[in-house]
Scaffold this motif. Structure first.
Motif, PDB file in Angstrom:
ATOM      1  N   LYS A  15     -12.484   1.102  -0.830  1.00 36.72           N
ATOM      2  CA  LYS A  15     -11.379   1.842  -0.971  1.00 36.72           C
ATOM      3  C   LYS A  15     -11.260   2.277  -2.541  1.00 36.72           C
ATOM      4  N   THR A  16     -10.775   3.788  -2.781  1.00 37.56           N
ATOM      5  CA  THR A  16     -10.501   4.146  -4.109  1.00 37.56           C
ATOM      6  C   THR A  16      -9.074   4.399  -4.192  1.00 37.56           C
ATOM      7  N   GLY A  17      -8.516   4.827  -2.756  1.00 33.98           N
ATOM      8  CA  GLY A  17      -7.097   5.320  -3.005  1.00 33.98           C
ATOM      9  C   GLY A  17      -6.281   5.197  -1.398  1.00 33.98           C
ATOM     10  N   TRP A 260       1.353  -4.662   4.025  1.00 31.73           N
ATOM     11  CA  TRP A 260       2.294  -4.214   3.094  1.00 31.73           C
ATOM     12  C   TRP A 260       3.692  -4.477   3.350  1.00 31.73           C
ATOM     13  N   GLN A 335      -1.018  -0.502 -13.622  1.00 29.38           N
ATOM     14  CA  GLN A 335      -2.413  -0.496 -13.185  1.00 29.38           C
ATOM     15  C   GLN A 335      -3.039   0.652 -12.750  1.00 29.38           C
ATOM     16  N   ASP A 364      -7.833  -3.783  -8.446  1.00 29.07           N
ATOM     17  CA  ASP A 364      -7.658  -5.262  -8.137  1.00 29.07           C
ATOM     18  C   ASP A 364      -6.514  -5.357  -7.083  1.00 29.07           C
ATOM     19  N   ALA A 368      -2.101  -5.325  -7.281  1.00 33.74           N
ATOM     20  CA  ALA A 368      -1.381  -4.174  -6.790  1.00 33.74           C
ATOM     21  C   ALA A 368      -0.318  -4.795  -5.771  1.00 33.74           C
ATOM     22  N   MET A 380       6.330   7.134  -9.804  1.00 35.34           N
ATOM     23  CA  MET A 380       5.633   8.247  -9.396  1.00 35.34           C
ATOM     24  C   MET A 380       5.946   9.634  -9.634  1.00 35.34           C
ATOM     25  N   THR A 390       2.074   4.304  -2.058  1.00 37.09           N
ATOM     26  CA  THR A 390       2.783   3.296  -2.580  1.00 37.09           C
ATOM     27  C   THR A 390       4.220   3.246  -2.941  1.00 37.09           C
ATOM     28  N   TYR A 393       5.241   1.647   0.251  1.00 36.08           N
ATOM     29  CA  TYR A 393       5.109   0.092  -0.041  1.00 36.08           C
ATOM     30  C   TYR A 393       6.013  -0.426  -0.821  1.00 36.08           C
TER      31      TYR A 393
END
Ligand code: ADP
Length: 482
Positions: A15-17, A260, A335, A364, A368, A380, A390, A393
């Motif tokens: 996962k990157t995003g 989440w 982060q 990490d 998160a 954001m 996010t 979440y």
């Protein structure tokens, strides 16, 4: 339904995003509804091999993927997706996936993901798995609809009734390669089906071909689906998206609340729920301590967890943040990693305000979760945001989102109204530092008004963006197509 789902990322394996989160949660939800979902992704060498139990699939041994001038020996492994009984299939090809990162940006990036596409389709043939829908995600798998119309068209028994869906998670990553990769694609004999102007202009854009040939195109929020038809957000593909208007849909992403939500989260220091937020206070104390920041009573903590790219609005932050930091109005835990200029900016802020700012570049996942649970606000200021997970979440964790009104942020966060007590966050319109400054000031004022802040937290925590609900939208779309 039989659904073949292809993605370059599936969490927690790689996962990157947000793509990684969605490519796990959506298939998991579809599987739970009784569909036969087969997810294919690459076996990157950086997947933690000892964490999952992989088994090799005998019937798929010795799969030779041949296209154009290329030939690759691949094997297929399977492992159970955590939180599900569904298996994920991994295309193992060390020469392509044994790289330092998921996206290597080497000269053979096009081949790395074409092999995923070819191998998944050939594996479906070998398994005699006739998909009703092949669901592709982003440029990495966007050539599949065209491959089905050409290279795989002969196999009516398996693909005769197959429809294709392309989901665009971010329009700005298009997979554009020089046209001399054409022989590598296996489409030399079908070159007339490629976009001719681009081909003659020396380029092949993988995402564009998905837009041209998929039965339906989706993106991850209704507002972004509208925005990408405009020059401002269309990244050059707006005419093609406009031409396909009746088959472009905006289906909002969901959240996997088993992963989440503060009542189920196994990674945070203390669980809590909307009726008792004392655990959240302990999460904040634990986060501050982990970040080596002092407890400053009455001072709110802002959290950021993000890829550091200009998409996310970080150009606006130096001015807006410095002002409030100078006046000691907040603390900040960030982060993220990405563009060096943004990393430098956060390092500088940390050096200048060591009692207020902490910056962590590692990817990490547990951290998160800590930031979601321990912060008072989640920032954001995105320039554009296809959906954004996010902020969803953050809502659930009672961490009030401060967002710019764009894309999925506009669809999921409503501006707080002191008059009615409605709304779930602080929302600003303009993409400039002044607007961010206004939003931060508004946030700090609400934070001081405890009943208002509690109400705002409550409003967010009781929102429901569960995949159990959102998955129905995909089921409806699939049923419409087949
Ligand atoms: P995008 O897909 O544009 O990156 P999203 O908000 O949709 O943005 O999803 C981001 C996902 O990546 C979230 O699950 C977030 O927690 C995670 N994430 C981003 N940066 C990091 C990081 N440095 N460490 C851990 N998780 C991260």
């Amino acid at each position: 339904m039989n659904i073949l789902f292809l993605s370059s990322e599936v969490a927690p394996f790689a996962k990157t995003g947000g793509l990684g989160d969605v490519s796990a949660a959506l298939p998991r939800a579809l599987h739970r509804k009784g569909h036969d979902v087969r997810v294919f992704m690459p076996m990157y060498s950086r997947i933690e091999q000892n964490k999952y139990r992989f088994r090799s699939i005998d019937s798929l041994r010795g799969l030779k993927v041949m296209f154009g001038t290329r030939s690759f020996e691949v094997s297929i492994f399977a492992a159970t997706l955590p939180g599900s009984t569904m298996e994920v299939f991994f295309v193992n090809c060390p020469q392509l996936y044994g790289r330092h990162a998921i996206y290597a940006h080497d000269g053979d990036e096009h081949l790395r993901f074409l092999v995923l596409c070819y191998a998944a389709l050939e594996a479906a043939q070998r398994m005699r798995f006739a998909p009703d829908v092949v669901h592709c995600n982003d440029w990495q798998t966007a050539m599949v609809p065209l491959l089905l119309k050409t290279r795989f068209a002969w196999d009516g028994a398996i693909f005769g009734k197959t429809k294709t869906v392309l989901t665009i998670h971010n329009l700005n990553y298009q997979g554009t390669f020089p046209s001399n990769v054409l022989p590598d694609t296996g489409l030399l004999r079908s070159a007339h089906l490629l976009h001719q102007d681009q081909l003659h202009g020396g380029r092949i854009n993988f995402l564009l071909h998905g837009i041209l040939y998929a039965t339906a195109v989706t993106t991850v929020s209704p507002t972004y689906a509208r925005e990408i038809r405009t020059p401002e957000y269309g990244a050059g593909l707006e005419p093609f998206l406009k031409a396909r208007e009746s088959t472009v849909f905006g289906l909002l992403n969901g959240v996997d609340y088993d992963e989440w939500s503060p009542q189920a989260d196994r990674l945070i220091p203390q669980r809590y729920d909307v009726d008792d937020l004392s655990g959240k206070e302990r999460c904040k104390a634990a986060l501050l301590s982990r970040a080596h920041l002092p407890v400053l009573p009455g001072v709110p903590l802002l959290g950021i967890v993000s890829r550091l790219t200009s998409q996310k609005g970080f150009d606006l932050l130096p001015d807006a943040l410095s002002l409030g930091l100078r006046e000691g109005k907040f603390q900040l835990v960030v982060q993220g990693s990405g563009e060096k200029r943004f990393e430098r900016m956060f390092h500088q802020l940390r050096d200048k305000y060591p009692r207020q700012v902490r910056f962590q570049t590692a990817f990490d996942n547990p951290l998160a979760h800590w930031i979601q649970a321990g912060s008072d606000f989640f920032l954001m200021p995105s320039k554009y945001e296809p959906c954004g997970l996010t902020q969803l979440y953050a809502l659930k964790y009672g961490t009030v989102p401060i967002v710019r009104k764009t894309g999925g942020l506009a669809d999921t966060v409503q501006l707080w109204s002191p008059r009615t007590g409605g709304g779930t966050g602080i929302v600003f319109d303009d993409y400039d530092a002044k607007a961010v400054h206004w939003a931060l000031e508004a946030a700090f004022n609400i934070y001081r008004d405890r009943p208002a802040y509690r109400r705002l937290q409550h409003n967010g925590m009781t929102q429901n963006f569960s995949w159990d609900h959102q998955v129905q939208k995909y089921e409806q779309l699939y049923s419409k197509l087949v």
